[in-house]
Design an enzyme around this catalytic site. Structure first.
Site, PDB file in Angstrom:
ATOM      1  N   LYS A 174       3.008 -17.715  -0.085  1.00 56.18           N
ATOM      2  CA  LYS A 174       2.147 -18.332   0.204  1.00 56.18           C
ATOM      3  C   LYS A 174       0.688 -18.077  -0.599  1.00 56.18           C
ATOM      4  O   LYS A 174      -0.167 -17.041  -0.329  1.00 56.18           O
ATOM      5  CB  LYS A 174       1.614 -17.982   1.871  1.00 56.18           C
ATOM      6  CG  LYS A 174       1.457 -19.328   2.534  1.00 56.18           C
ATOM      7  CD  LYS A 174       0.051 -19.958   2.236  1.00 56.18           C
ATOM      8  CE  LYS A 174      -1.261 -19.367   2.781  1.00 56.18           C
ATOM      9  NZ  LYS A 174      -2.547 -19.885   2.144  1.00 56.18           N
ATOM     10  N   GLU A 249      -4.101  -5.077   1.192  1.00 58.05           N
ATOM     11  CA  GLU A 249      -5.275  -4.890   0.437  1.00 58.05           C
ATOM     12  C   GLU A 249      -6.612  -5.448   0.918  1.00 58.05           C
ATOM     13  O   GLU A 249      -6.177  -6.791   0.740  1.00 58.05           O
ATOM     14  CB  GLU A 249      -5.114  -5.191  -1.130  1.00 58.05           C
ATOM     15  CG  GLU A 249      -4.398  -4.089  -1.850  1.00 58.05           C
ATOM     16  CD  GLU A 249      -4.841  -2.554  -1.748  1.00 58.05           C
ATOM     17  OE1 GLU A 249      -5.892  -2.306  -1.741  1.00 58.05           O
ATOM     18  OE2 GLU A 249      -4.012  -1.562  -1.748  1.00 58.05           O
ATOM     19  N   CYS A 283     -12.837  -7.932  -4.716  1.00 58.55           N
ATOM     20  CA  CYS A 283     -12.857  -6.818  -3.678  1.00 58.55           C
ATOM     21  C   CYS A 283     -13.287  -5.714  -4.310  1.00 58.55           C
ATOM     22  O   CYS A 283     -13.689  -4.647  -3.530  1.00 58.55           O
ATOM     23  CB  CYS A 283     -11.267  -6.529  -2.943  1.00 58.55           C
ATOM     24  SG  CYS A 283     -10.305  -6.317  -4.220  1.00 58.55           S
ATOM     25  N   GLU A 380     -19.032  -6.377   3.901  1.00 55.95           N
ATOM     26  CA  GLU A 380     -18.739  -7.203   2.476  1.00 55.95           C
ATOM     27  C   GLU A 380     -19.126  -8.493   2.527  1.00 55.95           C
ATOM     28  O   GLU A 380     -18.962  -9.350   3.423  1.00 55.95           O
ATOM     29  CB  GLU A 380     -17.234  -7.320   2.521  1.00 55.95           C
ATOM     30  CG  GLU A 380     -16.630  -7.758   1.002  1.00 55.95           C
ATOM     31  CD  GLU A 380     -15.128  -7.694   0.826  1.00 55.95           C
ATOM     32  OE1 GLU A 380     -14.469  -8.171   1.806  1.00 55.95           O
ATOM     33  OE2 GLU A 380     -14.859  -7.042  -0.145  1.00 55.95           O
TER      34      GLU A 380
HETATM   35  C1  UN1 Z   1     -10.245  -6.167 -10.615  1.00 55.63           C
HETATM   36  O1  UN1 Z   1     -11.135  -5.528 -10.048  1.00 55.63           O
HETATM   37  O2  UN1 Z   1     -10.124  -6.401 -11.810  1.00 55.63           O
HETATM   38  O3  UN1 Z   1      -9.195  -8.857  -4.649  1.00 55.63           O
HETATM   39  C2  UN1 Z   1      -9.137  -6.347  -9.412  1.00 55.63           C
HETATM   40  C3  UN1 Z   1      -9.281  -8.446  -5.169  1.00 55.63           C
HETATM   41  C4  UN1 Z   1      -8.891  -6.988  -5.863  1.00 55.63           C
HETATM   42  C5  UN1 Z   1      -8.462  -7.066  -7.215  1.00 55.63           C
HETATM   43  C6  UN1 Z   1      -9.593  -6.489  -8.156  1.00 55.63           C
HETATM   44  N1  UN1 Z   1      -7.778  -6.853  -5.053  1.00 55.63           N
HETATM   45  O4  UN1 Z   1     -10.579  -8.460  -6.042  1.00 55.63           O
END
Ligand code: UN1
Length: 482
Positions: A174, A249, A283, A380
């Site tokens: 998805k 994550e 992230c 965030e």
């Molecule tokens: C990165 O810093 O190149 O969703 C990868 C995000 C992270 C991946 C970052 N899971 O931004």
């Protein structure tokens, strides 16, 4: 204009309802790029059935043969990187070099997992009885669900789907609803590379409609998710309740620490990269900068000066450093946080406003004198906003970094080896950088966060094998007649 379909059982299939939704361009919000299915739970059920029927044959293929398909898909992504990068930049808003770079990164991830196909698949142990062959085998989970975000619409899907497939799982994916075209390109490359029908199924639509079905269906033995904490925790609970594996994550509030002996120019440059590339929508993006007192004023001024000089605009224009935010919702959230920061008493040093109204643009924004307990410093934001927080010492800087409920990434800038080593030891983050930006992830090493940033799981590298396989322990003894 094209209308795209779900991928179910190897065929591009319209949603049962026939409904579609527009894929919009965040840099020119009046422009519709394509239409994609607005699927409902019945479409997802079709995809789950297709995955379940394809699974036994896929599982029985050799790892090497599965890896070869990934390798061919990597070659196709590489050959198509300009076109895919362009579509990615158009629908997500990151600049073309970043978008093409992300496409090539997805190719590198597929190649890496093609290589993993020739690694060990278990371990042999000494047994009580020396004639017993005691070993482990790694086996796939079965059908797995993959739920991916819009901010890395090809690299993150690749780093979940590639290991899922190479280790023999069948996938229902998805993708994020605002970046469906990039998802299509990844799926198309895998199909063109010879992936058997039904092994990867793609269902487009809203997470709120499709997510719960995927998470709660008993056929789905594992879920890999990247996205918000609110959604992630719900997925974790649903999976734990029915005994499925999950990997989450989620957010970050990543800090750069600039110690008094740091190279100021380097620290400013890396803070800009970490905070402003992809318009702050990673992230791993830099969101707080904790500066030791002697450098505070010089750092803040140099950072603001660099921000004022950054070119914000069309992601396809080669002069652009930073594109728009990815959606109207994103722009609203970021502007709300900027207002909140001002209400909380932080000092707006530069930026703070929306730019060119033809797209979801926001100026690179720096706040100084930010109270470490304020929402600006703790939540965030996911946009081009940095909060500069003063620290009297390294001890205080570490306390501030570790005071966050998140623990994804962090950087320290120093020339002092002892301080660097101490920082690495004491910081509560899954990823630590010394003298480089907080963002970035190489395919062959573990990626993930501590505390509320993840479910204590790691992705990429060999960690992906931990998640996408389960272990069977075998005691093999001789038949009595031998
Ligand atoms: C990165 O810093 O190149 O969703 C990868 C995000 C992270 C991946 C970052 N899971 O931004």
């Amino acid at each position: 204009m094209s209308t795209y379909h779900n991928l179910i059982g190897g065929r591009w299939t319209a949603a049962r309802s026939g409904r579609v939704r527009p894929d919009l361009n965040p840099s020119r919000t009046s422009e519709v790029l394509a239409h994609f299915p607005e699927s409902d739970p019945l479409d997802l059920q079709d995809a789950l059935e297709a995955a379940s029927s394809a699974y036994p044959k896929w599982r029985s293929m050799s790892l090497v043969a599965r890896g070869d398909i990934l390798y061919r898909a990597a070659e196709l992504l590489t050959a198509r990187a300009d076109a895919i990068g362009r579509d990615l930049a158009l629908e997500e808003g990151k600049t073309f070099p970043e978008a093409k770079g992300e496409t090539l990164r997805a190719a590198a991830i597929l190649r890496y997992y093609a290589g993993e196909a020739r690694q060990e698949t278990g371990e042999v142990y000494a047994a009580q009885d020396p004639t017993t062959l005691l070993y482990t085998r790694r086996e796939p989970l079965g059908v797995v669900g993959v739920i991916t975000p819009w901010n890395f619409p090809i690299a993150i899907p690749a780093w979940k789907i590639a290991p899922a497939l190479v280790y023999g799982n069948a996938v229902v994916w998805k993708p994020a609803d605002i970046t469906p075209l990039t998802a299509f390109h990844l799926a198309q490359a895998l199909v063109d590379a010879g992936l058997p029908e039904g092994v990867l199924n793609v269902v487009y639509g809203r997470g709120s409609v499709l997510g719960p079905v995927l998470t709660e269906d008993r056929a789905v033995r594992g879920i890999s998710f990247t996205g918000s904490n609110a959604v992630g925790r719900g997925i974790g609970i649903a999976c734990a309740t029915r005994g499925a594996k999950y990997q989450l994550e989620m957010g970050g509030k990543n800090a750069v620490v600039v110690l008094a002996d740091a190279d100021l120019e380097l620290a400013v440059e890396m803070t800009i990269r970490g905070a402003m590339r992809s318009t702050g929508q990673k992230c791993t993006a830099t969101s707080r900068v904790i500066v030791e007192a002697p450098l505070l004023d010089a750092f803040t001024e140099a950072l603001a000066e660099r921000c004022r000089g950054l070119q914000v605009g069309d992601p396809l224009d080669s002069a652009t450093y930073m594109g728009p935010l990815a959606s109207a919702d994103q722009q609203k959230t970021v502007l709300d946080y900027i207002r909140l920061g001002q209400e909380e008493g932080a000092r707006l040093v530069t930026g703070g406003e929306a730019l060119d109204p033809s797209g979801y643009y926001v100026a690179p924004t720096v706040f100084a004198g930010v109270n470490p307990g304020s929402r600006l410093a703790t939540e965030e934001i996911f946009g081009p906003v940095v909060a500069v927080v003063p620290a009297a010492s390294m001890d205080e800087a570490l306390q501030l970094v570790n005071g966050s409920s998140f623990g994804l990434s962090s950087s320290v800038f120093t020339r002092d080896l002892g301080k660097a080593l101490r920082y690495v030891e004491e910081v509560e983050c899954g990823i630590v950088h010394v003298n480089s930006e907080t963002a970035g992830a190489e395919p062959h090493v573990p990626f993930g966060g501590m505390k509320e940033s993840s479910s204590n799981s790691r992705e990429q590298g060999k960690s992906a094998r931990e998640f996408f396989t389960q272990v069977k322990t075998v005691y093999m003894d001789r038949p009595a007649s031998v």
